[in-house]
Design a protein around this motif. Structure first.
Motif, short mmCIF file in Angstrom:
data_model
loop_
_atom_site.label_atom_id
_atom_site.label_comp_id
_atom_site.label_asym_id
_atom_site.label_seq_id
_atom_site.Cartn_x
_atom_site.Cartn_y
_atom_site.Cartn_z
N PRO A 22 -1.32 1.71 0.66
CA PRO A 22 -2.13 0.95 -0.31
C PRO A 22 -1.79 1.34 -1.74
O PRO A 22 -1.53 2.51 -2.03
CB PRO A 22 -3.56 1.35 0.03
N VAL A 23 -1.81 0.34 -2.62
CA VAL A 23 -1.55 0.54 -4.04
C VAL A 23 -2.68 -0.16 -4.79
O VAL A 23 -2.98 -1.32 -4.52
CB VAL A 23 -0.19 -0.06 -4.44
N GLU A 24 -3.29 0.54 -5.74
CA GLU A 24 -4.42 -0.06 -6.45
C GLU A 24 -4.00 -1.30 -7.23
O GLU A 24 -4.65 -2.33 -7.17
CB GLU A 24 -5.06 0.96 -7.39
N VAL A 25 -2.91 -1.19 -8.00
CA VAL A 25 -2.37 -2.34 -8.73
C VAL A 25 -0.87 -2.37 -8.47
O VAL A 25 -0.10 -1.70 -9.15
CB VAL A 25 -2.66 -2.26 -10.25
N GLU A 123 -11.56 -9.82 -5.43
CA GLU A 123 -10.56 -9.96 -6.47
C GLU A 123 -9.70 -8.70 -6.53
O GLU A 123 -10.20 -7.59 -6.34
CB GLU A 123 -11.24 -10.21 -7.81
N ALA A 124 -8.42 -8.90 -6.80
CA ALA A 124 -7.49 -7.78 -6.95
C ALA A 124 -6.49 -8.14 -8.03
O ALA A 124 -6.43 -9.29 -8.49
CB ALA A 124 -6.78 -7.49 -5.63
N ARG A 125 -5.69 -7.17 -8.43
CA ARG A 125 -4.70 -7.38 -9.47
C ARG A 125 -3.34 -6.88 -9.04
O ARG A 125 -3.24 -5.96 -8.24
CB ARG A 125 -5.11 -6.64 -10.74
N PHE A 126 -2.30 -7.52 -9.57
CA PHE A 126 -0.94 -7.00 -9.43
C PHE A 126 -0.24 -7.25 -10.75
O PHE A 126 -0.68 -8.05 -11.57
CB PHE A 126 -0.19 -7.64 -8.25
N GLU A 127 0.85 -6.53 -10.97
CA GLU A 127 1.57 -6.62 -12.24
C GLU A 127 3.01 -7.04 -12.01
O GLU A 127 3.66 -6.59 -11.06
CB GLU A 127 1.54 -5.28 -12.94
N VAL A 128 3.50 -7.91 -12.88
CA VAL A 128 4.91 -8.27 -12.92
C VAL A 128 5.48 -7.60 -14.16
O VAL A 128 4.98 -7.84 -15.28
CB VAL A 128 5.12 -9.80 -12.96
N LYS A 129 6.50 -6.77 -13.96
CA LYS A 129 7.11 -6.05 -15.10
C LYS A 129 8.40 -6.70 -15.54
O LYS A 129 9.05 -7.37 -14.80
CB LYS A 129 7.38 -4.59 -14.71
#
Length: 129
Positions: A22-25, A123-129
Motif C-alpha cells: 500500500p502507498v498513501e499517495v 476518496e484517494a489521491r495519486f500523483e503524476v510527476k
C-alpha cells in the motif's frame, strides 16, 4: 472482525502494482496504473442475492473530471453462506496514459448497494510527476 452496522469499506488501499505494498499517495512517472483493493462490508441481500455497483471518477489537478466510469465494478451474485463477518473483496485499476498533466489527482469511488438503496464515497489521491 466486528460486524458492520451499515455499508462500509475496510482495508482500502492503493498501490502501484496488483500485488504491491500500500502507498498513501502513489506517484507515477508519466504513464502507469494505480491499483485499488478493499473489502465491502454490510451489504443487504434480496434472498441470497447481492447487487453492488462501484463508480469511479478521476479529477485532474485543475478540478476537471478526466474519467467518469459509472460501472467501474459491478457484483450481482448469490451468496448462500453469509457469516456476520461477510465481505466482498473488490480490486481494480486505473490506467494512466502518458501526457497527463503533472500534479495530484483525486480518485472518487462511489459504492452503491442497490438492494439497500445506500451509497458511500471513498476518496484517494495519486500523483503524476
Amino acid at each position: 472482525v466486528a460486524p458492520p452496522k451499515t455499508l462500509e469499506l475496510r482495508d482500502y488501499r492503493l498501490s502501484l502494482s496488483s500485488d504491491g505494498a500500500p502507498v498513501e499517495v502513489p506517484a507515477l512517472e508519466g504513464s502507469g496504473a494505480v491499483y485499488m483493493k478493499c473489502h465491502v462490508h454490510g451489504l443487504q441481500f434480496r434472498g441470497d442475492d447481492a447487487d453492488l455497483r462501484i463508480a469511479l471518477k478521476v479529477i485532474d489537478p485543475a478540478g476537471k473530471a478526466v474519467l467518469d466510469q459509472q460501472d467501474f465494478a459491478a457484483i450481482r451474485d448469490s451468496f448462500v453462506y453469509r457469516p456476520a463477518s461477510f465481505r466482498i473483496a473488490v480490486n481494480g485499476h486505473v490506467s494512466i496514459p502518458s501526457g497527463m498533466k503533472k500534479g495530484v489527482y483525486r480518485e472518487i469511488y462511489t459504492v452503491t448497494d442497490n438492494v439497500a438503496g445506500r451509497s458511500l464515497t471513498q476518496e484517494a489521491r495519486f500523483e503524476v510527476k
